[in-house]
Design an enzyme around this catalytic site. Sequence first.
Site, mmCIF file in Angstrom:
data_model
loop_
_atom_site.group_PDB
_atom_site.id
_atom_site.type_symbol
_atom_site.label_atom_id
_atom_site.label_comp_id
_atom_site.label_asym_id
_atom_site.label_seq_id
_atom_site.Cartn_x
_atom_site.Cartn_y
_atom_site.Cartn_z
ATOM 1 N N ARG A 194 46.449 82.996 -47.707
ATOM 2 C CA ARG A 194 47.862 83.078 -47.428
ATOM 3 C C ARG A 194 48.471 82.071 -46.735
ATOM 4 N NH1 ARG A 194 51.949 85.941 -44.887
ATOM 5 N NH2 ARG A 194 53.617 86.490 -45.971
ATOM 6 N N ARG B 187 45.736 89.019 -29.670
ATOM 7 C CA ARG B 187 45.886 89.205 -31.206
ATOM 8 C C ARG B 187 45.080 90.141 -31.670
ATOM 9 N NH1 ARG B 187 44.970 83.401 -33.886
ATOM 10 N NH2 ARG B 187 46.041 84.595 -35.679
ATOM 11 N N HIS C 153 55.680 85.421 -39.952
ATOM 12 C CA HIS C 153 54.975 84.847 -41.254
ATOM 13 C C HIS C 153 55.475 85.915 -42.351
ATOM 14 C CE1 HIS C 153 52.263 82.213 -39.125
ATOM 15 N NE2 HIS C 153 52.348 83.086 -38.260
ATOM 16 N N TYR D 61 47.354 92.844 -34.563
ATOM 17 C CA TYR D 61 47.391 92.562 -35.984
ATOM 18 C C TYR D 61 46.919 94.089 -36.724
ATOM 19 C CZ TYR D 61 47.901 87.668 -35.914
ATOM 20 O OH TYR D 61 48.440 86.178 -35.469
ATOM 21 N N ASN E 40 46.767 78.424 -38.302
ATOM 22 C CA ASN E 40 47.871 77.547 -38.560
ATOM 23 C C ASN E 40 47.683 76.360 -39.248
ATOM 24 O OD1 ASN E 40 49.496 79.753 -37.783
ATOM 25 N ND2 ASN E 40 49.880 79.156 -35.945
ATOM 26 N N PHE F 1 54.191 86.665 -26.365
ATOM 27 C CA PHE F 1 54.383 86.693 -27.798
ATOM 28 C C PHE F 1 55.788 87.142 -28.120
ATOM 29 C CE2 PHE F 1 53.727 87.175 -32.544
ATOM 30 C CZ PHE F 1 53.582 86.034 -32.789
ATOM 31 N N ARG G 23 53.334 98.366 -40.982
ATOM 32 C CA ARG G 23 53.585 97.686 -42.087
ATOM 33 C C ARG G 23 53.312 98.402 -43.314
ATOM 34 N NH1 ARG G 23 52.441 93.296 -45.141
ATOM 35 N NH2 ARG G 23 50.355 93.023 -44.656
HETATM 36 FE FE1 HDD Z 1 49.895 85.817 -35.388
HETATM 37 C C1 HDD Z 1 50.748 87.259 -38.406
HETATM 38 C C2 HDD Z 1 48.549 83.071 -37.024
HETATM 39 C C3 HDD Z 1 49.379 84.355 -32.448
HETATM 40 C C4 HDD Z 1 50.847 88.408 -33.642
HETATM 41 N N1 HDD Z 1 49.725 85.296 -37.499
HETATM 42 C C5 HDD Z 1 50.173 85.660 -38.442
HETATM 43 C C6 HDD Z 1 49.962 85.163 -39.746
HETATM 44 C C7 HDD Z 1 49.216 83.958 -39.357
HETATM 45 C C8 HDD Z 1 49.427 84.050 -37.977
HETATM 46 C C9 HDD Z 1 48.859 82.935 -40.167
HETATM 47 C C10 HDD Z 1 50.490 85.540 -40.992
HETATM 48 C C11 HDD Z 1 49.160 86.515 -41.593
HETATM 49 C C12 HDD Z 1 49.276 86.650 -43.073
HETATM 50 O O1 HDD Z 1 49.271 85.902 -44.066
HETATM 51 O O2 HDD Z 1 49.333 87.864 -43.412
HETATM 52 N N2 HDD Z 1 49.326 83.784 -34.904
HETATM 53 C C13 HDD Z 1 48.794 83.118 -35.811
HETATM 54 C C14 HDD Z 1 48.055 81.995 -34.726
HETATM 55 C C15 HDD Z 1 48.243 82.381 -33.383
HETATM 56 C C16 HDD Z 1 49.202 83.521 -33.461
HETATM 57 C C17 HDD Z 1 47.651 80.766 -35.230
HETATM 58 C C18 HDD Z 1 47.803 81.663 -32.255
HETATM 59 C C19 HDD Z 1 46.830 80.937 -32.272
HETATM 60 N N3 HDD Z 1 50.142 86.309 -33.548
HETATM 61 C C20 HDD Z 1 49.959 85.786 -32.338
HETATM 62 C C21 HDD Z 1 50.181 86.365 -31.272
HETATM 63 C C22 HDD Z 1 50.506 87.689 -31.689
HETATM 64 C C23 HDD Z 1 50.554 87.529 -33.160
HETATM 65 C C24 HDD Z 1 49.772 85.797 -29.882
HETATM 66 C C25 HDD Z 1 50.570 88.877 -31.104
HETATM 67 C C26 HDD Z 1 50.606 89.184 -29.604
HETATM 68 N N4 HDD Z 1 50.748 87.585 -35.953
HETATM 69 C C27 HDD Z 1 50.940 88.785 -35.239
HETATM 70 C C28 HDD Z 1 51.231 89.903 -35.931
HETATM 71 C C29 HDD Z 1 51.325 89.496 -37.484
HETATM 72 C C30 HDD Z 1 50.827 87.763 -37.184
HETATM 73 C C31 HDD Z 1 52.722 90.634 -35.469
HETATM 74 C C32 HDD Z 1 52.670 89.683 -38.128
HETATM 75 C C33 HDD Z 1 52.196 90.052 -39.612
HETATM 76 C C34 HDD Z 1 50.808 90.361 -39.417
HETATM 77 O O3 HDD Z 1 50.244 89.956 -38.258
HETATM 78 O O4 HDD Z 1 49.978 90.757 -40.170
HETATM 79 O O5 HDD Z 1 50.571 91.022 -35.685
#
Ligand code: HDD
Length: 693
Positions: A115, A361, A78, A365, A151, A164, A372
């Site tokens: 966002r 999750r 993202h 995060y 999402n 993931f 980050r």
């Molecule tokens: Fe995630 C970012 C949504 C599964 C690990 N995720 C991130 C963002 C969104 C989602 C909208 C952007 C947030 C922003 O605008 O800053 N993610 C989801 C949804 C999931 C999902 C709806 C399943 C239902 N995510 C998921 C899993 C993991 C992550 C299973 C890890 C085990 N996601 C992350 C992250 C991020 C992230 C690596 C990257 C940047 C952040 O968190 O802030 O931790």
Amino acid sequence: MSNDTPAAKNDLTKDGGDLHQTAAANDQPMTTNQGVVVSDDQNTLTAGPRGPQLLEDFVMREKITHFDHERIPERVVHARGYAAHGYFQTYQSHAKLTQAAFLQDPSEKTPVFCRFSTVAGRAGSFDTARDVRGFSVKFYTSAGNYDLVGNNIPVFFIQDAIKFPDLIHSVKPAPDRDFPQAQSAHDTFWDFVSLNTESMHMLMWIMSDRAIPRSFRMMEGFGVHTFRMINQQGESTFVKFHWRPKLGTFSLIWDEAVKISGADPDFHRRDLWNAIEAGDYPEWELSVQTFTEQQAEEFDFDVLDPTKILPEEIVPLTPLGKMVLNRNVDNFFAETEQVAFCPSHVVPGIDFSNDPLLQGRLFSYLDTQLSRLGSPNFHQIPVNQPKCPFANFQRDGHMQTQIPTGRVANEPNSLDDGSPRECPHSGFETYPAKEQGQKLRIRPESFADHYTQARLFWKSLTEPEKRHTVGGFSFELGKCNEVKIRKRMLGHLDNIDADLGQRVAEVLGMEGQADSIEPVVKPRDPEPSKALSQYSVAPKSLAGKKIGLLTTEGLDADLYDALRKAADEEQAMLEVIAPKAGEFETSDGKSIKPEHFLDGAPSFLFDCVVIAPAQKHADALAEQAAAVDWLRNAFSHLKVIGYNEAAKPIFQAASVAADADEGVVDLAGGDVGEFVEAAKQYRIWEREAKVRP
Ligand code: HDD
């Protein structure tokens, strides 16, 4: 923060104190970060006019050093996103369901920061990639910050968070060659998902129109997981969150999405920014599907499985309130880039379920924000700060910006009778769900049906949506070089629906080559669910859409006025495109400044189009390839096209019949009513079989 000048007011004791480094005061002197007024920002200190630079030049060194450290790691997923401020307002008190403070008082507006994002591409990638869109909302409630990190698709690829990293590695550019960027159309992705049957339902969504939204403003949002809501009496209800856009849910056509990515890589962010600047504030309704644990046990799927939806025919939506985005950010980095969403940010009244993806999750995060943003004090960054008071004995760390006072930083203590103190009766209390079991690494059997809901989605689509989904699979698998992966995927598609498998195999020229894959659980044959098809429920409206008017000097003033009036009445935008960028005169001598010049504004940037040159410039316009392509693209993208008599040479040059179908409307006489009514349909789907047989 460290950039603050003596003139900036930084009241750190105030919630979200004004930390803007204002350029507002014209007489504000430029200073170093230490507040020393800079006398020359253009020339480095040297020994003599042509001599060596001097190390003592702290002004130059500070400036360059700060610049060298401007970038922070982009989000691992993202990375490309865009955000705005706004508010959430509950329709009524939902006290029976939840004690969440922002869902109690309809007269209260809770500030939000929202966002939107794509998942796979880097921060500098383009907006219209085929991808899931993130839909994250931070509610600054009076009882703390609540992050709903969802999402625009209600299910996910995997059932357990431990997978993931593999999912993301598979979709990101291959580690050896570092391409393709912002694409799932490559071998590693399709290899991974075809080996993970649980991805099938999500693949249906992601290959459908949902993955190429027309606008952030025209996109649904989903919390995906089952959550709990807890009321004041401590009673728990399971919920699934839905955001519904007021403008309806609309998508691009794939060929359009590909072309827009070149013509305007910022298509979605520009659209959101412009709408908010124009006072055309996007709005979503937040709803929940509510159900008890007993009901959950009777469903034919497991509510803890994030690859499943709860059809609205089984549990309809309960509207809670609305979100309005009404303010663009002041600074992209400070706000959009530094905002830190965590699904673990919940408030009293909202709690988790045992969904294994959600539980993972809850860890990931917070962890990612530390790397980050570089510090456990990321909550002190203005966009992340709660707007209610917050206090505890956490201390120090990188970039501590608060100045805690007093001798004591521990609890319990008897040395300082002041706060903060824990509040056993009003603080967040976890729902006391009973849990017992052996420690195991095992996937529940109730998660094992991987095809039924994929089939449900397929069966619920209209024929144009089915065509696009077949197109999505065919395009992506066509980019997949390994034939064994294609065959495996075709086997899965056959299990989802024989018609789907057959149609994709035909496009690929691989009939009869699908692998035979035995499903662990034989898919059932569910009844279609209308809510899953965006075009079955789309409003017939021009609201929020863009009309492009291709014209020339001498534009018929009456037609222009009629179009402008219709656009205003329908809450649409009208933008004028002319061969040259400069001002020109209409037929009644008024001066118009076109929003675009032809080469910079192809017709795929608009939802419906009008071609109305002045007679004396018509032939010259028809000689321009850009004008002919303008019409040809609009026609092949199934748009409604209005035209005047003078446009006919362009129709001839583009080989488009001026009476091709109901979506090609003659504006003779200046009546735009028929055009507007036709354009409310958004696309002429019947045309598709003709232009893309
Ligand atoms: Fe995630 C970012 C949504 C599964 C690990 N995720 C991130 C963002 C969104 C989602 C909208 C952007 C947030 C922003 O605008 O800053 N993610 C989801 C949804 C999931 C999902 C709806 C399943 C239902 N995510 C998921 C899993 C993991 C992550 C299973 C890890 C085990 N996601 C992350 C992250 C991020 C992230 C690596 C990257 C940047 C952040 O968190 O802030 O931790």
